[in-house]
Design a protein around this motif. Structure first.
Motif, PDB file in Angstrom:
ATOM      1  N   SER A  22       0.836  -1.201   0.000  1.00 41.08           N
ATOM      2  CA  SER A  22       0.000   0.000   0.000  1.00 41.08           C
ATOM      3  C   SER A  22       0.870   1.249   0.000  1.00 41.08           C
ATOM      4  CB  SER A  22      -0.847   0.026   1.270  1.00 41.08           C
ATOM      5  OG  SER A  22      -2.157  -0.305   1.007  1.00 41.08           O
ATOM      6  N   HIS A  23       1.823   1.301   0.925  1.00 42.51           N
ATOM      7  CA  HIS A  23       2.723   2.457   1.043  1.00 42.51           C
ATOM      8  C   HIS A  23       3.469   2.715  -0.256  1.00 42.51           C
ATOM      9  CE1 HIS A  23       3.058   2.106   5.712  1.00 42.51           C
ATOM     10  NE2 HIS A  23       1.885   2.499   5.293  1.00 42.51           N
ATOM     11  N   GLY A  25       2.406   2.207  -3.208  1.00 45.99           N
ATOM     12  CA  GLY A  25       1.530   2.613  -4.305  1.00 45.99           C
ATOM     13  C   GLY A  25       1.096   1.492  -5.230  1.00 45.99           C
ATOM     14  N   LEU A  26       1.245   0.236  -4.818  1.00 46.70           N
ATOM     15  CA  LEU A  26       0.801  -0.864  -5.680  1.00 46.70           C
ATOM     16  C   LEU A  26      -0.722  -0.945  -5.678  1.00 46.70           C
ATOM     17  CD1 LEU A  26       3.412  -3.610  -4.796  1.00 46.70           C
ATOM     18  CD2 LEU A  26       3.580  -1.672  -6.340  1.00 46.70           C
ATOM     19  N   ASP A  27      -1.271  -1.598  -6.712  1.00 38.91           N
ATOM     20  CA  ASP A  27      -2.723  -1.732  -6.777  1.00 38.91           C
ATOM     21  C   ASP A  27      -3.187  -2.957  -5.987  1.00 38.91           C
ATOM     22  OD1 ASP A  27      -2.404  -4.012  -8.325  1.00 38.91           O
ATOM     23  OD2 ASP A  27      -2.961  -3.071 -10.195  1.00 38.91           O
ATOM     24  N   LEU A  28      -4.491  -3.205  -6.017  1.00 40.83           N
ATOM     25  CA  LEU A  28      -5.071  -4.250  -5.182  1.00 40.83           C
ATOM     26  C   LEU A  28      -4.411  -5.613  -5.426  1.00 40.83           C
ATOM     27  CD1 LEU A  28      -7.201  -4.725  -3.088  1.00 40.83           C
ATOM     28  CD2 LEU A  28      -8.891  -5.061  -4.878  1.00 40.83           C
ATOM     29  N   PHE A  29      -4.137  -5.949  -6.700  1.00 41.55           N
ATOM     30  CA  PHE A  29      -3.488  -7.223  -6.993  1.00 41.55           C
ATOM     31  C   PHE A  29      -2.070  -7.237  -6.424  1.00 41.55           C
ATOM     32  CE2 PHE A  29      -0.677  -9.732  -9.687  1.00 41.55           C
ATOM     33  CZ  PHE A  29      -1.228 -10.980  -9.496  1.00 41.55           C
ATOM     34  N   GLY A  30      -1.346  -6.134  -6.610  1.00 40.86           N
ATOM     35  CA  GLY A  30       0.009  -6.040  -6.070  1.00 40.86           C
ATOM     36  C   GLY A  30       0.020  -6.197  -4.554  1.00 40.86           C
ATOM     37  N   LEU A  34       2.106  -9.101  -2.628  1.00 36.88           N
ATOM     38  CA  LEU A  34       3.125  -8.833  -1.608  1.00 36.88           C
ATOM     39  C   LEU A  34       2.734  -9.418  -0.254  1.00 36.88           C
ATOM     40  CD1 LEU A  34       4.733  -7.289  -3.615  1.00 36.88           C
ATOM     41  CD2 LEU A  34       5.099  -5.514  -1.918  1.00 36.88           C
ATOM     42  N   SER A 136       9.121  -5.163  -4.910  1.00 36.22           N
ATOM     43  CA  SER A 136       8.685  -3.767  -4.933  1.00 36.22           C
ATOM     44  C   SER A 136       9.844  -2.808  -5.170  1.00 36.22           C
ATOM     45  CB  SER A 136       7.910  -3.430  -3.664  1.00 36.22           C
ATOM     46  OG  SER A 136       8.581  -3.840  -2.516  1.00 36.22           O
ATOM     47  N   GLY A 137      10.979  -3.357  -5.656  1.00 40.03           N
ATOM     48  CA  GLY A 137      12.058  -2.480  -6.117  1.00 40.03           C
ATOM     49  C   GLY A 137      12.846  -1.793  -5.020  1.00 40.03           C
TER      50      GLY A 137
ATOM     51  N   VAL B 139      10.500  -2.087 -11.242  1.00 37.93           N
ATOM     52  CA  VAL B 139       9.447  -2.636 -10.385  1.00 37.93           C
ATOM     53  C   VAL B 139       8.428  -3.316 -11.298  1.00 37.93           C
ATOM     54  CG1 VAL B 139       7.566  -2.119  -8.793  1.00 37.93           C
ATOM     55  CG2 VAL B 139       9.710  -0.891  -8.599  1.00 37.93           C
ATOM     56  N   LEU B 142       3.179  -5.376 -13.450  1.00 37.75           N
ATOM     57  CA  LEU B 142       1.853  -5.904 -13.133  1.00 37.75           C
ATOM     58  C   LEU B 142       1.471  -5.657 -11.688  1.00 37.75           C
ATOM     59  CD1 LEU B 142       1.210  -9.555 -12.440  1.00 37.75           C
ATOM     60  CD2 LEU B 142       3.549  -8.735 -12.492  1.00 37.75           C
ATOM     61  N   LEU B 143       2.475  -5.323 -10.829  1.00 40.99           N
ATOM     62  CA  LEU B 143       2.123  -5.022  -9.446  1.00 40.99           C
ATOM     63  C   LEU B 143       1.619  -3.588  -9.320  1.00 40.99           C
ATOM     64  CD1 LEU B 143       5.100  -6.643  -7.525  1.00 40.99           C
ATOM     65  CD2 LEU B 143       2.836  -7.556  -7.925  1.00 40.99           C
ATOM     66  N   ARG B 144       1.972  -2.756 -10.283  1.00 42.40           N
ATOM     67  CA  ARG B 144       1.675  -1.337 -10.131  1.00 42.40           C
ATOM     68  C   ARG B 144       0.348  -0.901 -10.708  1.00 42.40           C
ATOM     69  NH1 ARG B 144       6.957   1.486 -12.226  1.00 42.40           N
ATOM     70  NH2 ARG B 144       6.472  -0.010 -13.819  1.00 42.40           N
ATOM     71  N   LEU B 194      -7.049  -1.295 -11.513  1.00 45.39           N
ATOM     72  CA  LEU B 194      -7.463  -1.691 -10.175  1.00 45.39           C
ATOM     73  C   LEU B 194      -7.205  -0.518  -9.237  1.00 45.39           C
ATOM     74  CD1 LEU B 194      -6.138  -5.326  -9.679  1.00 45.39           C
ATOM     75  CD2 LEU B 194      -8.477  -4.577 -10.044  1.00 45.39           C
ATOM     76  N   PRO B 195      -7.986  -0.439  -8.136  1.00 47.86           N
ATOM     77  CA  PRO B 195      -7.751   0.670  -7.200  1.00 47.86           C
ATOM     78  C   PRO B 195      -6.421   0.508  -6.455  1.00 47.86           C
ATOM     79  CG  PRO B 195      -9.369  -0.860  -6.323  1.00 47.86           C
ATOM     80  CD  PRO B 195      -9.085  -1.299  -7.720  1.00 47.86           C
ATOM     81  N   THR B 196      -5.820   1.642  -6.097  1.00 46.38           N
ATOM     82  CA  THR B 196      -4.677   1.610  -5.179  1.00 46.38           C
ATOM     83  C   THR B 196      -5.139   2.223  -3.866  1.00 46.38           C
ATOM     84  OG1 THR B 196      -3.920   3.786  -5.887  1.00 46.38           O
ATOM     85  CG2 THR B 196      -3.013   1.897  -7.051  1.00 46.38           C
ATOM     86  N   PHE B 197      -4.372   1.995  -2.814  1.00 43.70           N
ATOM     87  CA  PHE B 197      -4.743   2.498  -1.493  1.00 43.70           C
ATOM     88  C   PHE B 197      -3.548   3.226  -0.912  1.00 43.70           C
ATOM     89  CE2 PHE B 197      -7.175  -1.200  -2.507  1.00 43.70           C
ATOM     90  CZ  PHE B 197      -8.463  -0.848  -2.153  1.00 43.70           C
ATOM     91  N   ALA B 199      -2.125   4.136   1.802  1.00 43.53           N
ATOM     92  CA  ALA B 199      -2.235   3.995   3.248  1.00 43.53           C
ATOM     93  C   ALA B 199      -1.399   5.081   3.910  1.00 43.53           C
ATOM     94  CB  ALA B 199      -1.755   2.618   3.687  1.00 43.53           C
ATOM     95  N   GLN B 201       1.335   6.753   5.944  1.00 46.80           N
ATOM     96  CA  GLN B 201       2.664   6.288   6.341  1.00 46.80           C
ATOM     97  C   GLN B 201       2.679   6.135   7.845  1.00 46.80           C
ATOM     98  OE1 GLN B 201       5.171   5.560   4.257  1.00 46.80           O
ATOM     99  NE2 GLN B 201       3.967   6.057   2.446  1.00 46.80           N
TER     100      GLN B 201
END
Lengths: 202, 202, 202
Positions: A22-23, A25-30, A34, A136-137, B139, B142-144, B194-197, B199, B201
């Motif tokens: 989340s921190h 910036g990955l999407d829901l699948f990411g 993770l 996540s790099g 990175v 597909l995770l992003r 897809l949505p991102t969150f 969160a 910090q």
């Protein structure tokens, strides 16, 4: 009891992986990926290296359902969970100790050499976080600073030493887990670090 | 037919890996490596996790020859291929659907739980691209963002649901592949995300 | 003799991994991890892909003790070792040749196809350095430039060709290792590079 603790460890590591995703910036699948690699990456590496098939979560998919649930909780409750910093650190330390010692015990059952037991247990505890960071790099945190893997190593060595005394195996197991947790939390509280060596650039 | 489609999938993924390596300034060897990991990385991860030995390209080296040929074509015809953007995207979507469903079918033959089938199939479809991105210091895309792995997951779930109806397995297989392709192409056309969150910090 | 050479190769690769970790500012644990993955990463990947269990260092933990000793030497003698640039390059080239050919020979014993033998041998020689670079957040050097993996590939092909002549296998093995070393050192001396292809951005 061990199985329940193991599932709790998986849930805690999944939440920590989901928050990190989340921190970053990955999407829901990411986030789900993770969460999963953090939670089951270490045990998967252990099973592959020791040639244990099927891998533990292929054999028992309950681990995957726990990860899905933990991810959902982390996403829905991100604001609330982020305020739980101290409980999360304690839970993470408990997960580290539990995974490291259960990994060590599995290698011990296969009658491997002590150094292989230490290595396998440590990998079980930390490899999930390493894969999470690579995906996540980020240069894996545990390579750069902190007493983290070192706490796992110390705990497994203590466990192996306690086997040489008359202490029961199950007690040695519990004492070793608690010593990992204690060492990890003391290291956080007092900012203990391992030395680095700025070697001259060749 | 399946085997030929599989080889086509390998060739398409190899070309896409080779083009990515070219763009990122890697040398001829790096191009061949990225072509290979993109094309066979997913299936290799699947075979290792399910304990299937020998790994598919060790058993049948034809896959490696296809990769060599595809790399040569990508290098020699880079200018021409780069203009084929739309056909390449369609081919990549077809490769994704084919790999995801064939991976799922292999896990199904080994009688694994539905969640393991979904996970294995998805990894077969996407892990090659993830390893390609990690090796080239990016990175994983597909995770992003993007509906990519999600299309594979949806297709495999559809395949498992269709098994519960009276539809023949081979038809369920084809319908599921086409639905992956359709979902992937619609996502590109309409920029579905897809949505991102973000969160807080901690 | 082969076993002793193998241990020397492990020690040299461990020192090179430890020095790289030092340069990149990792702590003592990170140094030990990078020493280990550089030294045994290639052989581990080979054993996993060929389904050889237990992995070589699980079966014979002597490799791990050599790595611990080499790490200690690298940390304590970093200033001195960094001045040994040329001997280190020669030792690394020797390690590359030795690992590549011993990996190829293992694949040959399992009766795999020539292209699988070349691939397996090359991975045994170079995968450790690739994992080292990924773990420390660097795009793997060997993908970007230099005749490195290419020297391994050439040596293994030579080995396979020499098998078709009347030359004894052990002689073919030694000649091939020396040709890897020679090719690698000539490439360094004359800055030989493989071509890159700046493909048009799609």
């Amino acid at each position: 009891v061990l199985y329940v603790l193991d599932l709790i460890g998986v849930a805690v590591f999944a939440v920590s992986g989901a928050l990190a995703a989340s921190h970053r910036g990955l999407d829901l699948f990411g986030i789900a990926v993770l969460a999963a690699v953090t939670a089951i990456g270490g045990g998967t590496v252990r099973d592959l290296l020791l040639g244990r098939h099927p891998v533990f979560w292929v054999k028992n998919p309950m681990y995957l359902y726990v990860i899905l649930a933990a991810t959902a909780i982390a996403v829905l409750g991100a604001t609330y969970i982020a305020n739980l910093e101290t409980p999360l650190l304690v839970a993470d330390a408990l997960g580290l100790g539990l995974f490291a010692l259960s990994g060590a015990q599995i290698a011990e059952q296969d009658h491997h050499a002590p150094i292989v037991i230490v290595l396998t247990g440590t990998m079980t505890g930390v490899a999930g976080g390493v894969v999470r960071d690579i995906l996540s790099g980020v240069v894996p945190l545990l390579l750069r600073r902190d007493i983290y893997a070192t706490a796992a190593i110390a705990g497994i060595c203590l466990y192996l030493l306690l086997q040489k005394t008359r202490i029961k195996r199950s007690w040695a197991f519990i004492i070793a887990i608690l010593s990992v947790v204690a060492l990890r939390l003391l290291a956080i509280a007092f900012s203990w670090q391992l030395p680095t060596f700025a070697a001259p650039q060749g």
